[in-house]
Design a protein around this motif. Structure first.
Motif, PDB file in Angstrom:
ATOM      1  N   UNK A  56     -11.743  16.759  17.601  1.00 40.43           N
ATOM      2  CA  UNK A  56     -10.766  15.675  17.772  1.00 40.43           C
ATOM      3  C   UNK A  56     -11.450  14.443  18.343  1.00 40.43           C
ATOM      4  N   UNK A  57     -12.306  14.640  19.333  1.00 37.97           N
ATOM      5  CA  UNK A  57     -13.044  13.528  19.916  1.00 37.97           C
ATOM      6  C   UNK A  57     -13.973  12.884  18.888  1.00 37.97           C
ATOM      7  N   UNK A  58     -14.611  13.688  18.069  1.00 42.26           N
ATOM      8  CA  UNK A  58     -15.472  13.171  17.009  1.00 42.26           C
ATOM      9  C   UNK A  58     -14.665  12.358  15.995  1.00 42.26           C
ATOM     10  N   UNK A  59     -13.456  12.822  15.666  1.00 41.39           N
ATOM     11  CA  UNK A  59     -12.597  12.077  14.743  1.00 41.39           C
ATOM     12  C   UNK A  59     -12.176  10.739  15.338  1.00 41.39           C
ATOM     13  N   UNK A  60     -11.874  10.717  16.621  1.00 47.86           N
ATOM     14  CA  UNK A  60     -11.494   9.462  17.282  1.00 47.86           C
ATOM     15  C   UNK A  60     -12.657   8.479  17.254  1.00 47.86           C
ATOM     16  N   UNK A  61     -13.858   8.946  17.559  1.00 45.39           N
ATOM     17  CA  UNK A  61     -15.030   8.075  17.540  1.00 45.39           C
ATOM     18  C   UNK A  61     -15.287   7.568  16.120  1.00 45.39           C
ATOM     19  N   UNK A  62     -15.193   8.461  15.114  1.00 43.87           N
ATOM     20  CA  UNK A  62     -15.435   8.058  13.730  1.00 43.87           C
ATOM     21  C   UNK A  62     -14.414   7.013  13.270  1.00 43.87           C
ATOM     22  N   UNK A  63     -13.151   7.221  13.598  1.00 45.05           N
ATOM     23  CA  UNK A  63     -12.129   6.252  13.209  1.00 45.05           C
ATOM     24  C   UNK A  63     -12.328   4.922  13.917  1.00 45.05           C
ATOM     25  N   UNK A  64     -12.709   4.968  15.176  1.00 45.09           N
ATOM     26  CA  UNK A  64     -12.938   3.732  15.917  1.00 45.09           C
ATOM     27  C   UNK A  64     -14.105   2.953  15.324  1.00 45.09           C
ATOM     28  N   UNK A  65     -15.181   3.643  15.049  1.00 53.53           N
ATOM     29  CA  UNK A  65     -16.361   2.966  14.488  1.00 53.53           C
ATOM     30  C   UNK A  65     -16.172   2.583  13.024  1.00 53.53           C
ATOM     31  N   UNK A  66     -15.275   3.295  12.321  1.00 56.07           N
ATOM     32  CA  UNK A  66     -15.063   3.039  10.899  1.00 56.07           C
ATOM     33  C   UNK A  66     -14.016   1.982  10.586  1.00 56.07           C
ATOM     34  N   UNK A  67     -13.435   1.366  11.587  1.00 59.96           N
ATOM     35  CA  UNK A  67     -12.475   0.295  11.320  1.00 59.96           C
ATOM     36  C   UNK A  67     -11.086   0.549  11.863  1.00 59.96           C
ATOM     37  N   UNK A  68     -10.830   1.727  12.394  1.00 63.80           N
ATOM     38  CA  UNK A  68      -9.552   1.982  13.042  1.00 63.80           C
ATOM     39  C   UNK A  68      -8.513   2.699  12.208  1.00 63.80           C
ATOM     40  N   UNK A  69      -8.693   2.805  10.910  1.00 64.10           N
ATOM     41  CA  UNK A  69      -7.730   3.520  10.071  1.00 64.10           C
ATOM     42  C   UNK A  69      -8.458   4.475   9.139  1.00 64.10           C
ATOM     43  N   UNK A  70      -7.735   5.474   8.689  1.00 60.62           N
ATOM     44  CA  UNK A  70      -8.308   6.444   7.757  1.00 60.62           C
ATOM     45  C   UNK A  70      -8.699   5.749   6.451  1.00 60.62           C
ATOM     46  N   UNK A  71      -7.851   4.841   6.001  1.00 57.29           N
ATOM     47  CA  UNK A  71      -8.132   4.146   4.739  1.00 57.29           C
ATOM     48  C   UNK A  71      -9.430   3.348   4.812  1.00 57.29           C
ATOM     49  N   UNK A  72      -9.643   2.636   5.917  1.00 61.32           N
ATOM     50  CA  UNK A  72     -10.875   1.855   6.063  1.00 61.32           C
ATOM     51  C   UNK A  72     -12.096   2.767   6.112  1.00 61.32           C
ATOM     52  N   UNK A  73     -11.968   3.877   6.816  1.00 62.93           N
ATOM     53  CA  UNK A  73     -13.083   4.813   6.903  1.00 62.93           C
ATOM     54  C   UNK A  73     -13.396   5.433   5.542  1.00 62.93           C
ATOM     55  N   UNK A  74     -12.361   5.865   4.829  1.00 64.59           N
ATOM     56  CA  UNK A  74     -12.570   6.505   3.528  1.00 64.59           C
ATOM     57  C   UNK A  74     -12.951   5.513   2.445  1.00 64.59           C
ATOM     58  N   UNK A  75     -12.614   4.243   2.613  1.00 66.13           N
ATOM     59  CA  UNK A  75     -12.967   3.257   1.585  1.00 66.13           C
ATOM     60  C   UNK A  75     -14.462   3.010   1.512  1.00 66.13           C
ATOM     61  N   UNK A  76     -15.202   3.497   2.487  1.00 67.95           N
ATOM     62  CA  UNK A  76     -16.664   3.393   2.413  1.00 67.95           C
ATOM     63  C   UNK A  76     -17.213   4.225   1.257  1.00 67.95           C
TER      64      UNK A  76
END
Length: 127
Positions: A56-76
């Motif tokens: 869960x902590x890893x997911x929070x860090x990934x979302x924060x570094x990836x733009x704040x939303x799942x869509x922004x992270x997955x759009x990479x």
């Protein structure tokens, strides 16, 4: 540019993070796992901390570094992947997991003690 958040937003984010780490599953599941682990308590605690807290902590860090939303992270990966992944993720979290789990808990706690078990002739699915 002022990057500080007002106290109200910090409080809301803090309460959301608290709820993520201290949900009913973490309150109920962890003691049961510890009790059933017996002499393997440390192994069970380590596995629970890795999966229940670490991921869960890893997911929070990934979302924060990836733009704040799942869509922004997955759009990479690709914009179409972001849409499909987001839809599947929210379906998996809501209708496919949470709703059946919630209804089964309500049945076991509130309905079954009152009306008794469902006779086998009324079962829809046979396991």
């Amino acid at each position: 540019m002022n990057d500080s958040l007002p106290f109200s937003k910090i409080l809301i984010i803090g309460l959301m993070l608290f709820a993520m780490f201290l949900g009913a599953g973490n309150v109920i599941f962890a003691p049961i796992v510890g009790q059933q682990a017996g002499t393997n308590t440390w192994i069970a605690m380590t596995g629970f901390l890795i999966t229940g807290v670490g991921l869960v902590l890893l997911a929070i860090v990934a979302l924060t570094r990836g733009g704040g939303t799942v869509e922004k992270l997955a759009s990479r990966v690709h914009p179409k992947f972001a849409v499909v992944f987001s839809v599947l993720l929210f379906l998996a979290l809501g209708p496919f997991y949470v709703i059946p789990r919630t209804t089964s808990v309500v049945y076991e706690i509130a309905i079954k003690p009152v009306i008794g078990p469902i006779p086998p002739s009324f079962h829809i699915f046979y396991i």
